[in-house]
Design a protein around this motif. Sequence first.
Motif, PDB file in Angstrom:
ATOM      1  N   UNK A 123       1.190  -1.017  -0.085  1.00 13.21           N
ATOM      2  CA  UNK A 123      -0.176  -0.248   0.192  1.00 13.21           C
ATOM      3  C   UNK A 123       0.600   0.930  -0.131  1.00 13.21           C
ATOM      4  N   UNK A 124       2.233   1.125   0.536  1.00 11.49           N
ATOM      5  CA  UNK A 124       2.895   2.211   0.989  1.00 11.49           C
ATOM      6  C   UNK A 124       3.595   2.638  -0.548  1.00 11.49           C
ATOM      7  N   UNK A 125       3.817   1.605  -0.827  1.00  9.84           N
ATOM      8  CA  UNK A 125       4.439   1.795  -2.537  1.00  9.84           C
ATOM      9  C   UNK A 125       3.103   2.448  -3.370  1.00  9.84           C
ATOM     10  N   UNK A 126       2.460   1.600  -3.289  1.00 14.19           N
ATOM     11  CA  UNK A 126       1.853   2.079  -4.424  1.00 14.19           C
ATOM     12  C   UNK A 126       1.132   3.752  -4.198  1.00 14.19           C
ATOM     13  N   UNK A 127       0.861   3.631  -3.186  1.00 12.70           N
ATOM     14  CA  UNK A 127       1.029   5.132  -3.004  1.00 12.70           C
ATOM     15  C   UNK A 127       1.840   6.457  -3.379  1.00 12.70           C
ATOM     16  N   UNK A 128       2.804   5.476  -2.823  1.00 11.92           N
ATOM     17  CA  UNK A 128       4.293   7.048  -3.404  1.00 11.92           C
ATOM     18  C   UNK A 128       4.473   6.467  -4.955  1.00 11.92           C
ATOM     19  N   UNK A 129       3.594   5.374  -6.088  1.00 12.16           N
ATOM     20  CA  UNK A 129       4.292   5.346  -7.150  1.00 12.16           C
ATOM     21  C   UNK A 129       3.179   6.237  -7.865  1.00 12.16           C
ATOM     22  N   UNK A 130       1.614   6.374  -6.850  1.00 12.05           N
ATOM     23  CA  UNK A 130       0.805   6.936  -7.982  1.00 12.05           C
ATOM     24  C   UNK A 130       1.352   8.474  -7.693  1.00 12.05           C
ATOM     25  N   UNK A 131       1.560   9.154  -6.555  1.00  8.53           N
ATOM     26  CA  UNK A 131       1.880  10.488  -6.560  1.00  8.53           C
ATOM     27  C   UNK A 131       3.306  10.899  -7.171  1.00  8.53           C
ATOM     28  N   UNK A 132       4.242   9.421  -7.373  1.00 13.52           N
ATOM     29  CA  UNK A 132       4.839   9.645  -8.277  1.00 13.52           C
ATOM     30  C   UNK A 132       4.618  10.124  -9.687  1.00 13.52           C
ATOM     31  N   UNK A 133       3.456   9.750 -10.128  1.00 11.18           N
ATOM     32  CA  UNK A 133       2.803   9.568 -11.366  1.00 11.18           C
ATOM     33  C   UNK A 133       2.041  11.130 -11.802  1.00 11.18           C
ATOM     34  N   UNK A 134       1.531  11.730 -10.802  1.00  6.86           N
ATOM     35  CA  UNK A 134       0.776  12.544 -10.629  1.00  6.86           C
ATOM     36  C   UNK A 134       2.046  13.687 -10.427  1.00  6.86           C
ATOM     37  N   UNK A 135       2.876  13.947 -10.128  1.00  9.78           N
ATOM     38  CA  UNK A 135       4.232  14.750 -10.193  1.00  9.78           C
ATOM     39  C   UNK A 135       4.487  14.524 -11.765  1.00  9.78           C
ATOM     40  N   UNK A 136       4.749  13.965 -12.472  1.00  9.70           N
ATOM     41  CA  UNK A 136       5.729  13.616 -14.025  1.00  9.70           C
ATOM     42  C   UNK A 136       4.298  14.237 -14.362  1.00  9.70           C
ATOM     43  N   UNK A 137       2.593  13.527 -14.666  1.00 10.52           N
ATOM     44  CA  UNK A 137       1.404  14.468 -14.858  1.00 10.52           C
ATOM     45  C   UNK A 137       1.475  15.760 -15.130  1.00 10.52           C
ATOM     46  N   UNK A 138       1.579  16.134 -13.882  1.00 10.70           N
ATOM     47  CA  UNK A 138       1.761  17.934 -14.036  1.00 10.70           C
ATOM     48  C   UNK A 138       2.226  18.495 -14.759  1.00 10.70           C
TER      49      UNK A 138
END
Length: 95
Positions: free
Chosen positions: A69-84
């Motif tokens: 769960x921690x790694x999934x949330x971190x991956x989602x945040x990282x992808x969100x940063x990249x998209x923004x």
Amino acid sequence: MITLVFTTGAGILFLLSGLFKIFSLKESAATIKKLEILPQVISNSLGIVFPFFEVILGILIILFSPNLIVNFVAACITVLFMVINYKTISERKKS
């Protein structure tokens, strides 16, 4: 061993990023407002709350790196940063 190095590095990255943003909450909120992705009220609130979330996430990554769960949330945040960042860069090229 390599996984531990990378997850710890990612945790430290989130931790430091959040800490630097906490020291300048007004600028953090202003930066998110300037992106004009979200409404002003949400952008301001997100700019204030998000740095604390980043610090918590960084600590969780360092302490609980095998947790899915921690790694999934971190991956989602990282992808969100990249998209923004991609959206911001592509809009600047059009101007």
